[in-house]
Design an enzyme around this catalytic site. Structure first.
Site, PDB file in Angstrom:
ATOM      1  N   HIS A 149      -2.543   2.971  -4.695  1.00  0.00           N
ATOM      2  CA  HIS A 149      -2.076   2.454  -3.397  1.00  0.00           C
ATOM      3  C   HIS A 149      -0.649   1.919  -3.516  1.00  0.00           C
ATOM      4  O   HIS A 149      -0.324   0.886  -2.923  1.00  0.00           O
ATOM      5  CB  HIS A 149      -3.023   1.359  -2.872  1.00  0.00           C
ATOM      6  N   GLU A 188      -9.644   2.536  -5.803  1.00  0.00           N
ATOM      7  CA  GLU A 188      -9.388   3.922  -5.432  1.00  0.00           C
ATOM      8  C   GLU A 188      -8.275   4.618  -6.227  1.00  0.00           C
ATOM      9  O   GLU A 188      -7.502   5.389  -5.676  1.00  0.00           O
ATOM     10  CB  GLU A 188      -9.101   4.013  -3.922  1.00  0.00           C
ATOM     11  N   ASP A 199       0.858  -1.187   0.000  1.00  0.00           N
ATOM     12  CA  ASP A 199       0.000   0.000   0.000  1.00  0.00           C
ATOM     13  C   ASP A 199       0.891   1.233   0.000  1.00  0.00           C
ATOM     14  O   ASP A 199       2.114   1.123   0.039  1.00  0.00           O
ATOM     15  CB  ASP A 199      -0.984  -0.005   1.179  1.00  0.00           C
TER      16      ASP A 199
END
Ligand code: ACM
Ligand code: ZN
Length: 775
Positions: free
Chosen positions: A279, A344, A204
């Site tokens: 990420h 995302e 991440d």
């Protein structure tokens, strides 16, 4: 003759007494199994495991299964059970292959003579052994030898099988790193609950956690960040690329092999997650050429939103890198699934990157969403070529799903609905039920967490399939998974706290048949299971025991009504008022409590004379401004209006949860509030309650001022207070007290509260107030 008869009787009695030693019987209430098996019969008597009990295995390949019990016996009993292939008539635990039994199912028959466990796969035996483990006294979980105990297993007949084939838990080891030993311990606990999948979130923005030999900087650089642990996750400041990064860690490839092998022995598959295209700031910090701009960045220490530093989808070098990384990953993780994230990604850089735009043109893609779809499809082809299946978060639906992909539905159930309708396999992991980074109780009692709620009962209400799904869709729903994102989980003990007991609720709803799911029954078993968690050394949460107060005031009569309950049903709640000691003899809560003067209320759930969970301690303070008219110079924000004009003078105070409906909020304006006391009054103190949660942009005031007036026109300043900004990692309530010389015949009090002028991250500061007390 007579003597002979007596002798016979004596012989008969003694034979019976010796050979047939009576083992104790157990009651249904004493059986604490989670998840609840499909069918269970309890019989009289029990089987005693001693140091001469043997485990008889049908074939050598089952030898590792016996270690599930032997690891426990070695520590807690000081002996191990000999494992052999020869059958003995009695005093043994027999693992028998039964080809009639379904793959993950097992049948267990315990009698006073022996234990027979039948299954048709290693997994079936593993689950049966975990059931035997839960049937043994809880002391079997002890880390050191326990004396004065007999290891009885109640006589039962169990047939059991899971409802869903995917029963998972994800740990995020990027936001905070957890060492190999903890991961192994956790894997054993997953097995204990008959979960079968450990989703290992290794990549991440805030940390790359897996050693990749070809790209050593991923862990050398990407595995570490600047230590900003003393600030709220979302209030951490941006790091310079050359800043000293000391906080983090990673798993070597040897560590990974050890974890995967350990999991395999316990029937747990490990699914690695290698995030892309977003990420991945940790990867870009290591190799800036992976991004569109190629500019150096640092590994962030906290929240980044939106996430625009993502892999370039135009340059071939990105795909070469990812194929290299995935090749090493596949060497380490032998299972079918590789999770590649996909969530995302904010694609603003793709819009201006010549390489990305060229790719869009050359591939005839409509837009950046389709470019992400191209990205994921290309990675899928590579995985499929290596006989692996791609899993992605539900964003991979946007712009077109990769052909064979399995979808992890997290933004609710909708993504799962859509993907299953399109014929894809689906794993349900909705934020509404299975996000374990959310609070499990009131923030007043809980460590800081993501600002949303997943209490135990909500987890238990999770069902992987929806009524609105067709039979075909339902077949594509493989199961469910709980996710523990670790932004707010800095330690192992904290990780356990967020996972237990909620993980047990998930385990039951994905394993047990739906007609066996019963919250009341579960809530009794889980309370007993907590005693075993205690022996296991798990720092489980007692949040479901916390007293949840609900209070209301009638501003005409000034009477407050207080209701108390706990999430666990049928608890014994006791309360004490006004400094009385709270103990097992305090008032039993039966009916709502009514008060109309200053009151301190303490309350807690009691069990066997002991306090369980958090003690509620709430004070209701009446004062001279209660129910008086309030005039606002700047209106409060409509999103944080609370109960409107009376909110600040209604005695009831806000909690640490900023959206609890009690706080009144302002942004970009001070709060300038005049209270009309409606008659001449003497005043000598003003107390202003305020909330701070820096990660949410809510800051304590910087300056407060009190003025008084007899006519509402001419005001005199009587007190003021200034405070300096201080870093604060959590949610905090403070009451700013301003005392002054007694002022007589006062009709109006004006309170001016200035918000923090400049926040550390830029952006406006919210000011949250509740209750302005005038004394
Ligand atoms: C996610 O929570 N971003 C999958
Ligand atoms: Zn690009």
């Amino acid at each position: 003759m007579k003597l002979f008869k007596i002798l016979l009787l004596f012989i008969a009695l003694s034979t019976f007494g010796c050979a047939e030693k009576e083992n104790p019987s157990f009651t249904k209430e004493e059986l604490v199994l989670i998840p609840q098996p499909k069918s269970l019969n309890l019989n009289q008597g029990s089987f005693e495991v001693t140091n001469s009990t043997k485990i008889i295995i049908a074939q050598d390949s089952l030898a590792s299964v016996s270690s599930i019990l032997n690891d426990l016996f070695k520590r807690a009993a000081g002996f191990e059970l000999e494992t052999s292939i020869d059958a003995h008539a009695e005093n043994n635990i027999q693992l028998k292959i039964n080809s009639e039994i379904a793959k993950e199912a097992y049948e267990l028959k315990v009698t006073s003579e022996n234990v027979i466990l039948e299954a048709n796969s290693k997994l079936g035996f593993v689950y049966g052994m975990e059931t035997i483990r839960q049937l043994l006294p809880k002391e079997i979980e002890s880390g050191s030898k326990v004396s004065d105990i007999e290891w009885y297993i109640p006589n039962v007949e169990i047939t059991d099988a899971p409802q869903y084939s995917y029963r998972g838990n994800m740990l995020d080891v990027s936001r905070h790193f957890f060492g190999k030993e903890y991961i192994k311990k956790h894997i054993d606990r997953l097995a204990f609950l008959k979960l079968n999948t450990f989703h290992f979130h290794l990549v991440d923005d805030q940390g790359w956690r897996i050693e990749i030999k070809k790209y050593p900087k991923l862990t050398e650089v990407g595995g570490f960040r600047v230590d900003q642990e003393d600030s709220h996750w979302n209030a951490r400041t941006k790091n310079e690329p050359d800043a000293k990064a000391t906080f983090g860690g990673f798993y070597t490839q040897e560590d990974i092999k050890e974890i995967v092998a350990y999991a395999q022995e316990r029937g747990i598959r490990v699914i690695p997650e290698i995030e892309m295209p977003a990420h991945v700031m940790s990867a870009i910090a290591s190799y800036p050429w992976l991004s569109c701009t190629g500019e150096p960045i640092a590994v962030p220490s906290g929240g980044v939103w939106p996430i625009t530093d993502i892999y370039c989808a135009g340059k071939e070098s990105t795909f070469e890198f990812l194929e290299d990384v995935l090749s090493e990953v596949m060497q380490l993780f032998p299972g079918e699934y590789i999770h590649v994230g996909g969530d995302e990604a904010t694609k603003t850089n793709w819009k201006t990157c010549p390489d990305c735009q060229r790719r869009i043109k050359e591939e005839g893609l409509a837009d950046e969403d389709e470019l992400q779809s191209y990205f994921m499809k290309r990675i899928e082809k590579f995985l499929n070529k290596n006989d692996r299946t791609l899993i992605g978060w539900d964003e991979i639906l946007e712009g077109g799903l990769p052909e064979e992909a399995t979808v992890m539905s997290w933004r609710g159930f909708e993504g799962g609905w859509e993907a299953s309708a399109a014929g894809h396999d689906v794993i349900m992991t909705p934020t509404s039920h299975l996000y374990f980074d959310y609070y499990q109780g009131s923030p007043d009692n809980e460590p800081v967490a993501f600002n949303a709620f997943t209490p135990l009962k909500r987890v238990y209400e999770f069902r992987p399939v929806l009524d609105s799904m067709s039979v075909k869709q339902k077949k594509h729903v493989l199961g469910g998974q709980a996710n523990l994102w670790a932004e707010y989980v800095p330690t192992e003990a904290h990780s356990e706290y967020m996972l237990f007991p909620r993980l047990a609720a998930l385990a039951e709803v994905v394993w047990s048949p739906e007609n066996k799911l019963d919250w009341e029954d579960f809530s009794v078993r889980i309370r007993k299971m907590m005693e075993r968690f205690e022996v296991m050394g798990i720092n489980y949460a007692k949040s479901a025991y916390a007293v949840q107060p609900e209070s209301d005031i009638d501003l005409e009569t000034g009477e407050i009504t207080i209701k108390l309950k706990s999430e666990f049903p049928n608890t014994e709640i006791r309360y004490a008022l006004n400094g009385e000691e709270l103990n097992a003899e305090s008032n039993l809560y039966e009916n709502e409590i009514k008060v109309d003067t200053d009151t301190q209320l303490k309350a807690a759930v009691f069990k066997n004379g002991k306090v369980m969970g958090a003690v509620l301690d709430k004070t209701f303070k009446f004062h001279k401004a209660v129910a008086k008219p309030v005039i606002y110079k700047y209106p409060y924000n409509q999103n944080y209006a609370s109960s409107g004009e009376t909110a600040l003078v209604n005695v009831l105070k806000g909690s640490k949860y900023f959206k609890d409906g009690r706080w009144q909020g302002w942004i970009n304006n001070p709060a300038i509030i005049t209270i009309d006391l409606e008659k001449e009054t003497s005043v000598s103190e003003v107390i202003v309650g305020s909330l701070e949660e820096q990660g949410t942009g809510i800051y304590f005031p910087q300056q407060l001022k009190v003025e008084v007036s007899k006519d509402g026109k001419n005001f005199k300043e009587v007190a003021s207070l200034k405070r300096d900004y201080q870093t604060n990692p959590g949610a905090k309530i403070d009451n700013f007290k301003m005392g002054f010389e007694l002022q007589e015949n006062i009709r109006f009090v004006r309170v001016s509260v200035e918000p923090l002028a400049k926040t550390p991250n830029g952006g406006g500061a919210w000011l949250f107030l509740d209750e302005i007390q005038i004394k």
